[in-house]
Design an enzyme around this catalytic site. Structure first.
Site, PDB file in Angstrom:
ATOM      1  N   CYS A 175       6.452   1.899  88.807  1.00 19.97           N
ATOM      2  CA  CYS A 175       7.884   2.909  89.197  1.00 19.97           C
ATOM      3  C   CYS A 175       8.118   4.225  90.135  1.00 19.97           C
ATOM      4  O   CYS A 175       8.519   3.793  91.327  1.00 19.97           O
ATOM      5  CB  CYS A 175       8.404   3.733  87.618  1.00 19.97           C
ATOM      6  SG  CYS A 175       8.414   2.416  86.888  1.00 19.97           S
ATOM      7  N   HIS A 176       7.123   4.972  89.713  1.00 23.91           N
ATOM      8  CA  HIS A 176       6.963   6.685  91.518  1.00 23.91           C
ATOM      9  C   HIS A 176       5.850   6.306  91.632  1.00 23.91           C
ATOM     10  O   HIS A 176       4.993   7.082  92.247  1.00 23.91           O
ATOM     11  CB  HIS A 176       7.108   7.521  90.630  1.00 23.91           C
ATOM     12  CG  HIS A 176       9.015   7.662  89.560  1.00 23.91           C
ATOM     13  ND1 HIS A 176       9.452   6.711  88.560  1.00 23.91           N
ATOM     14  CD2 HIS A 176       9.985   6.998  90.048  1.00 23.91           C
ATOM     15  CE1 HIS A 176      10.789   6.857  87.822  1.00 23.91           C
ATOM     16  NE2 HIS A 176      11.007   6.828  89.839  1.00 23.91           N
ATOM     17  N   GLY A 177       4.700   5.385  91.542  1.00 24.92           N
ATOM     18  CA  GLY A 177       3.675   5.331  92.322  1.00 24.92           C
ATOM     19  C   GLY A 177       2.608   6.126  91.543  1.00 24.92           C
ATOM     20  O   GLY A 177       1.746   6.940  92.039  1.00 24.92           O
TER      21      GLY A 177
END
Lengths: 425, 172, 300
Positions: free
Chosen positions: B124-126
């Protein structure tokens, strides 16, 4: 309020009897018939009417959908499918409602950018503006909870990501999240309460809209010249002039709306939301609805959890402070050559943030999102205060009528009837 | 006047309390949050199994020798949330790692055996996690938390119940 | 690219394969080629014969593993394959449907009726997963809307323009996937239980190639031969069209109604425009130009 009923004279005996007990007809008359409207308003001023139409459309389609929808984790997805397949015109109601949310946001963003361009937030319209910000926040909450209801993968994971934002609050964060969820994770209690709130909030929006219109009718409308109504020549009565223009614009907007509903009904949604919610599998790429993307990009641009959440909410808070951040005495960007350029840079930054919000959080996208986020705040916190001090505005026209009709003039409202409403308290 | 106001405030508070409290997890939800047992025997080295406890995803990972070594050979000072690997597993069972399966950023499910440290990678956001479930990069603020659990036997754990500090002594 | 492959391989190992619905524009995964569909565009309608063939492919191939959660009766409804009611009744009766409890309190099986849903191949998702290497085959009724791919800028703008619009990503993806099985390129390791597919994101899919030429016998035309080729290419297209209909059974009604609505609104707005113009002429017209530009005279 009774001073507003300047020109309404009840004719029948019943009307006289009723008006002396509740001056409703007089209020409507002064607000929507005799109300003086600057004669130079462009179509950008029709979005208020379009937004009222969209709110009404969302409430009506929403109430009808609620008659078929089941807010239960095991049944919600199938009940939406049943609406699409078995309910007569259910597909129409659902596509109207789902795309209607997007149309609502398109209209509200145009409304907000129009306001920023023409300086409509400036005195004496600060309260009017703040009420608008409150409506915007309520709209975002409503749209978010509505997106959870079909209980698809994006619904579930969107709800998880957004509710987890509150866990960033120090000390009480986890308690808040647990109160939002009604459990230890997003689940049936969450869906159930989101449905209740999704049904409730639009009526609260309608309430604030009434206040918003009330405030508007106390201070009067801004206009592209940004100068007040000075004489009857500057204004026309709301009915029929603004009424017919608003209606025309609304019909054109409906055509745009219909194009999405009938020919691109799923374009603005996400394919993953046609997969039932599964707590064990995250979609490869969680993206919110397009209208949240700029805020989502700001959230992700900050590498720190609490910092990201603060920046995201700060992006809205800073918007609410605009009337006090802008130091210029001139309202309309038409007479502010520098602000006009910064305004368009800001629009481009917002669009870029929206695009970046849909991109994976890696490499150059992250850097670009950080630059845009920084500019978003610089625009409000640095550019707006400084511009007013350094910018030399162009000379303002002497009257609204002059900008429209030249010096010759034409028929307007009877002189006196159209004095700027703010002078009438 | 003040006394009346104070009594009124108490009344408002007392009235508000049931409304707020009703939003908290209900009795059945709490009851369903009782501990669950997981049989470790079928989990081969290198495998990650997903289980649910209290509606929350939990990873049970049987780590290979390499993965254990990678988790232990870390300069703790370089970690965003320093925690030795030994504090994240139970004594005598260095191969079994039990962590919550939701990213500490915003709750997505990280993918196992992925990312630069071959622990987990959140798509999702790394956020990046190592083979001990510790955050090594990205926006996640803290390590994947270890849920309360205890070894009932060498091949069985009970999630939702904390053992004593010395596992050998517990449940003797 | 390698991490992406490893990622998918790892996902397969823990049994989460195919969880990702939107086909990411992953490096090395080509976008599905665009097909021509009868249901595309403003005036699109389904090809009945194609839907009927697509249902046959589903029934003889996909149904072994994939659920299709629609009632039999819908196969007869307008805008769909439009089998006759008699055909649908006979079809439903070929299936065993669980009902009950009866008076003795027991569940029993009876022949299906048109109002029944097509029975699933497995009693529940866990059984489906257990029988298929740990990953349940997804139900297919909305799969055509649950799969897609991104074409990126500027296509996402072009794709909404009237008469250029492109909304058939789902069926194109299904067609591409079913025709996309091939030998893995040199150096690409397919993990056990996986299969190489050119169009699946990451290329490793749990589903083995389901179709082969000549596998499904199509109804014969008057000359004793099938009017369309019995090939994987044709099966895939027919199935994708059929799944588009199951996902969007009101598509024809929607497009027909949409055309009328837009024509109506166009006429209405045209009339409204002249009313507005006439009203404003009473006060010397209005200026649409941004103020600050040259003031307009009272042109009416």
């Amino acid at each position: 309020m009774s001073q507003h009923a300047t020109t309404y004279v009840p004719k029948s005996r019943f009307a006289k009897w009723f008006e002396s007990r509740l001056p409703l007809a007089g209020l409507v008359h002064s607000s929507f018939i005799a109300f003086p409207v600057p004669r130079n308003l462009t179509y950008f001023w029709t979005f208020g009417a379009i937004l009222i139409f969209m709110l009404a459309a969302q409430i009506v389609t929403g109430v009808w959908l609620a008659m078929h929808y089941v807010p239960h984790a095991n049944l919600a997805f199938d009940s939406v499918e049943a609406i699409m397949r078995d309910v007569n015109y259910g597909w129409l109601l659902r596509y109207l409602h789902a795309n209607g949310a997007s149309m609502f946001f398109i209209a509200v963003y145009i409304h907000i950018f129009r306001n920023l361009y023409y300086g409509s937030y400036k005195a004496p319209r600060e309260v009017l503006y703040l009420l608008g910000i409150i409506i915007f926040i309520l709209m975002m909450a409503t749209a978010f909870m509505g997106y959870v209801l079909p209980w698809g993968q994006m619904s579930f994971w969107g709800a998880t990501v957004i509710t987890n934002l509150f866990s960033a609050v120090p000390v009480v964060g986890d308690t808040i999240v647990s109160l939002l969820w009604g459990g230890y994770s997003v689940g049936n209690p969450t869906l159930n309460r989101f449905f209740a709130l999704h049904y409730l909030l639009p009526f609260m929006i309608a309430g604030v809209v009434v206040l918003h219109i009330w405030a508007l009718h106390v201070v009067g409308q801004n206009n592209p010249a940004g100068i007040p109504i000075k004489s009857g020549k500057d204004a026309v009565p709301f009915t029929p002039y603004a009424t017919v223009k608003d209606l025309f614009a609304t019909v054109v907007f409906m055509m745009f709306f219909a194009w999405w509903v009938f020919f691109l009904p799923n374009y603005l949604g996400h394919a993953d939301n046609y997969i039932p919610a599964n707590p064990a599998v995250t979609p490869a790429h969680i993206v919110p609805e397009w209208y949240f993307l700029p805020f989502y990009a700001i959230l992700r641009a900050i590498p720190d959890k609490l910092g990201g959440v603060i920046a995201m909410f700060g992006a809205i808070v800073v918007l609410a402070l605009v009337p006090w951040l802008d130091t210029s005495r001139v309202r309309s960007a038409n007479y502010r050559p520098l602000y006009r350029q910064f305004f368009w840079v800001f629009v481009i930054v917002c669009v870029l943030l929206g695009w970046l919000g849909a991109k994976p959080p890696e490499g150059g996208y992250v850097i670009a999102a950080r630059i845009c986020t920084a500019w978003y705040f610089i625009h409000f916190l640095v550019v707006l205060p400084l511009l007013g001090l350094f910018e030399t505005p162009k000379p303002l026209p002497s009257s609204i009528a002059e900008t429209v009709l030249g010096k010759k003039g034409g028929a307007g409202m009877p002189v006196g009837a159209a004095a700027e409403p703010s002078t009438r308290g | 006047m003040i006394a009346t106001g104070a009594v009124g405030a108490v009344g408002v508070g007392a009235l508000a309390w049931p409304f707020v409290a009703s939003l908290a997890p209900d009795a059945q939800t709490v009851a369903a949050g009782a501990p669950v047992e997981v049989d470790l025997a079928p989990i081969s080295p290198g495998q990650i199994v997903k289980v649910f406890w209290r509606g929350k995803l939990i990873f049970v990972r049987n780590r290979t020798e390499e993965e254990i070594k990678a988790a232990q050979d870390v300069n703790l000072a370089s970690l965003p949330d320093p925690q030795p690997d030994s504090a994240r597993v139970k004594e005598g069972h260095p191969n079994i790692l039990v962590v919550y399966g939701n990213c500490t950023h915003l709750g997505c499910v990280p993918l196992g055996n992925e990312g630069p440290f071959h622990g987990w990678f959140c798509p999702c956001h790394g956020s990046v996690f190592d083979t001990s479930g510790r955050v090594r990069g990205g926006p996640a603020p803290i390590n994947l938390p270890v849920p309360p659990y205890t070894f009932v036997s060498d091949t069985k754990i009970r999630i939702g119940e904390e053992s004593n500090a010395a596992p050998k002594a517990a449940h003797a | 690219m390698n991490t992406r492959h490893a990622l998918l391989a790892a996902a397969l190992a823990v049994g989460t394969l195919a969880g990702a619905a939107t086909v990411q524009a992953a490096e090395g995964t080509p976008n599905p080629p665009r097909q021509s569909w009868t249901f595309a565009g403003v005036f699109g309608t389904f090809d009945r014969a194609q839907l009927q063939r697509g249902f046959k492919v589903y029934r003889e191939v996909c149904q072994a593993c994939h659920q299709l959660k629609i009632p039999f009766r819908t196969l007869a409804q307008n805008g769909g394959p439009q089998f006759s009611v008699a055909q649908v009744t006979a079809l439903a009766a070929e299936y065993k449907v669980q009902d009950g409890p009866n008076d003795a309190g027991e569940m029993f099986e009876r022949p299906g009726r048109p109002a029944d849903f097509i029975p699933p191949p497995f009693p529940n998702e866990n059984a489906a997963a257990a029988a298929n290497g740990g990953k349940a085959p997804p139900p297919l009724q909305v799969i055509a809307k649950a799969r897609g791919f991104e074409r990126g800028f500027p296509w996402f703008i072009v794709d909404v323009i009237p008469f250029l619009q492109y909304q058939e990503h789902g069926p194109d993806y299904i067609h591409a996937l079913l025709t996309g099985y091939e030998e893995p390129p040199a150096g690409f390791t397919v993990p056990p239980g996986g299969h190489y597919n050119k169009y699946f994101p990451g290329h490793v899919i749990a589903m083995p190639n389901p179709l082969s030429d000549g596998q499904v016998e199509y109804p014969k035309g008057p000359d004793g031969r099938s009017p369309v080729p019995e090939t994987v290419e044709q099966y895939s297209k027919d199935l994708a069209a059929f799944l588009m209909w199951t996902a969007e059974p009101a598509l024809e009604q929607r497009k027909r109604m949409g055309f009328m609505v837009i024509i109506f609104l166009a006429v209405f707005s045209y009339l409204m425009y002249y009313v507005k113009k006439k009203v404003w002429a009473q006060v010397g017209g209005e200026a649409e130009g941004a103020p600050g530009t040259a003031p307009l005279g009272p042109t009416g």
